[in-house]
Design a protein around this motif. Structure first.
Motif, short mmCIF file in Angstrom:
data_model
loop_
_atom_site.label_atom_id
_atom_site.label_comp_id
_atom_site.label_asym_id
_atom_site.label_seq_id
_atom_site.Cartn_x
_atom_site.Cartn_y
_atom_site.Cartn_z
N VAL A 129 6.13 -7.05 -0.66
CA VAL A 129 6.59 -5.88 -1.41
C VAL A 129 7.93 -5.37 -0.87
CG1 VAL A 129 6.06 -3.49 -2.03
CG2 VAL A 129 4.24 -5.20 -2.01
N VAL A 130 8.08 -5.42 0.45
CA VAL A 130 9.28 -4.87 1.09
C VAL A 130 10.50 -5.78 0.93
CG1 VAL A 130 10.30 -4.23 3.30
CG2 VAL A 130 7.99 -3.48 2.73
N LEU A 131 10.31 -7.09 1.02
CA LEU A 131 11.44 -8.02 1.00
C LEU A 131 12.33 -7.89 -0.25
CD1 LEU A 131 9.90 -11.26 2.56
CD2 LEU A 131 11.75 -9.86 3.50
N PRO A 132 11.77 -7.80 -1.47
CA PRO A 132 12.66 -7.61 -2.63
C PRO A 132 13.49 -6.32 -2.54
CG PRO A 132 10.49 -8.30 -3.36
CD PRO A 132 10.37 -7.98 -1.89
N ILE A 145 11.62 3.81 1.56
CA ILE A 145 10.62 3.10 0.75
C ILE A 145 9.79 2.20 1.65
CG2 ILE A 145 10.27 1.51 -1.18
CD1 ILE A 145 12.90 2.47 -2.33
N ASN A 146 10.46 1.55 2.62
CA ASN A 146 9.75 0.67 3.54
C ASN A 146 8.69 1.43 4.33
OD1 ASN A 146 11.45 -1.34 2.69
ND2 ASN A 146 12.82 -1.19 4.43
N ILE A 147 9.04 2.62 4.81
CA ILE A 147 8.10 3.42 5.58
C ILE A 147 6.88 3.78 4.73
CG2 ILE A 147 7.75 5.66 6.71
CD1 ILE A 147 10.69 5.52 7.60
N ILE A 148 7.13 4.15 3.48
CA ILE A 148 6.04 4.51 2.57
C ILE A 148 5.12 3.31 2.35
CG2 ILE A 148 5.46 5.20 0.22
CD1 ILE A 148 8.03 6.84 0.20
N ILE A 149 5.73 2.14 2.13
CA ILE A 149 4.95 0.93 1.86
C ILE A 149 4.14 0.52 3.08
CG2 ILE A 149 5.10 -1.54 1.36
CD1 ILE A 149 7.49 -0.90 -0.42
N SER A 151 3.14 2.43 5.52
CA SER A 151 2.07 3.41 5.69
C SER A 151 0.92 3.15 4.73
CB SER A 151 2.62 4.83 5.48
OG SER A 151 3.65 5.12 6.39
N THR A 152 1.29 2.80 3.49
CA THR A 152 0.27 2.46 2.50
C THR A 152 -0.50 1.23 2.93
OG1 THR A 152 1.67 3.37 0.75
CG2 THR A 152 -0.13 1.92 0.08
N MET A 153 0.22 0.25 3.52
CA MET A 153 -0.42 -0.96 4.00
C MET A 153 -1.48 -0.63 5.06
SD MET A 153 1.22 -4.00 6.35
CE MET A 153 1.26 -2.82 7.71
N ALA A 154 -1.17 0.31 5.95
CA ALA A 154 -2.13 0.71 6.99
C ALA A 154 -3.38 1.31 6.36
CB ALA A 154 -1.48 1.72 7.94
N VAL A 155 -3.19 2.10 5.30
CA VAL A 155 -4.33 2.69 4.60
C VAL A 155 -5.17 1.61 3.92
CG1 VAL A 155 -5.03 4.22 2.73
CG2 VAL A 155 -3.16 4.89 4.24
N VAL A 156 -4.49 0.64 3.28
CA VAL A 156 -5.18 -0.46 2.61
C VAL A 156 -6.01 -1.26 3.61
CG1 VAL A 156 -4.86 -2.65 1.39
CG2 VAL A 156 -3.53 -0.65 0.73
N ILE A 157 -5.43 -1.53 4.78
CA ILE A 157 -6.16 -2.29 5.80
C ILE A 157 -7.39 -1.52 6.26
CG2 ILE A 157 -6.03 -3.18 8.16
CD1 ILE A 157 -3.15 -3.92 7.65
N ASN A 158 -7.24 -0.19 6.40
CA ASN A 158 -8.39 0.64 6.78
C ASN A 158 -9.49 0.56 5.74
OD1 ASN A 158 -8.30 2.23 9.32
ND2 ASN A 158 -6.30 2.84 8.57
#
Length: 208
Positions: A129-132, A145-149, A151-158
């Motif tokens: 998601v971040v690379l593009p 945007i990277n920080i938001i993504i 952070s969202t990734m951490a939530v998804v992993i949880n």
């Protein structure tokens, strides 16, 4: 292509080695805990998958991207190289960690396959998601945007960790691979492919 990979490995050795012990620490915690928390295993894969993004941040800081586009290799290969770098790191890490966890936690083959699938997804979701975004706007402009993504990734992993854990169960059953684990793995591959195509398209239009 080979020269770009060599350059990135040199960059990783020089600037990104601090990520490796952090990822290894998360994995060790997961192995020592006897699978009581697969969160650490998922996050370990995610940390290793951030290496291409970290390399791009240093590239931008050193103005490498402005020099790189002058090389006779084409922008498509420049983009493709970063995705190859991601695969070089994430696939061995996921396989090795899954096998080690299977042995130390006495997991069955089906549980191990499920673990591989979910770790692969957790390891690819953020960079794909971040690379593009980085290829389009650069690391600095896209950092919010990277920080938001991330952070969202951490939530998804949880959430994934919670869905695949059963409180009070035995060691093996504390990780219950989803019956959709194959679909999750295929989704990770599709996501990476779509991300690559988008990155190539936006990078070709980017002006320096």
């Amino acid at each position: 292509m080979k020269g770009l990979l060599v350059k990135d490995f040199i960059m990783i050795k020089k600037h990104c080695m601090m990520l490796l012990p952090i990822g290894l620490l998360f994995f060790i915690i997961s192995a020592v805990s006897q699978a009581s928390s697969m969160y650490f295993a998922y996050y370990s894969a995610a940390i290793f998958s951030m290496l291409p993004i970290t390399v791009m941040a240093y590239d931008e800081a050193h103005k490498w991207n402005k020099y790189e586009i002058l090389l006779p290799i084409g922008r498509t290969k420049i983009v493709l190289e970063k995705y190859i770098l991601l695969i070089i790191f994430i696939v061995p890490v996921v396989l090795i960690e899954s096998i080690v966890l299977a042995v130390t936690c006495n997991l069955s083959i089906s549980y191990t396959i499920g673990l591989i699938s979910i770790m692969l997804f957790c390891g690819t979701i953020a960079p794909t998601v971040v690379l593009p975004i980085i290829f389009r706007f650069g690391y600095l402009k896209g950092r919010i945007i990277n920080i938001i993504i991330i952070s969202t990734m951490a939530v998804v992993i949880n959430v994934i960790s919670a869905l695949n854990s059963s409180e009070g169960a035995l060691v093996e059953s504390e990780f219950e691979p989803s019956k959709y684990s194959f679909l999750i793995a295929v989704s990770a591959v599709i996501l990476m492919t779509v991300s690559l195509l988008i990155s190539v398209k936006v990078y070709k239009k980017r002006e320096f």
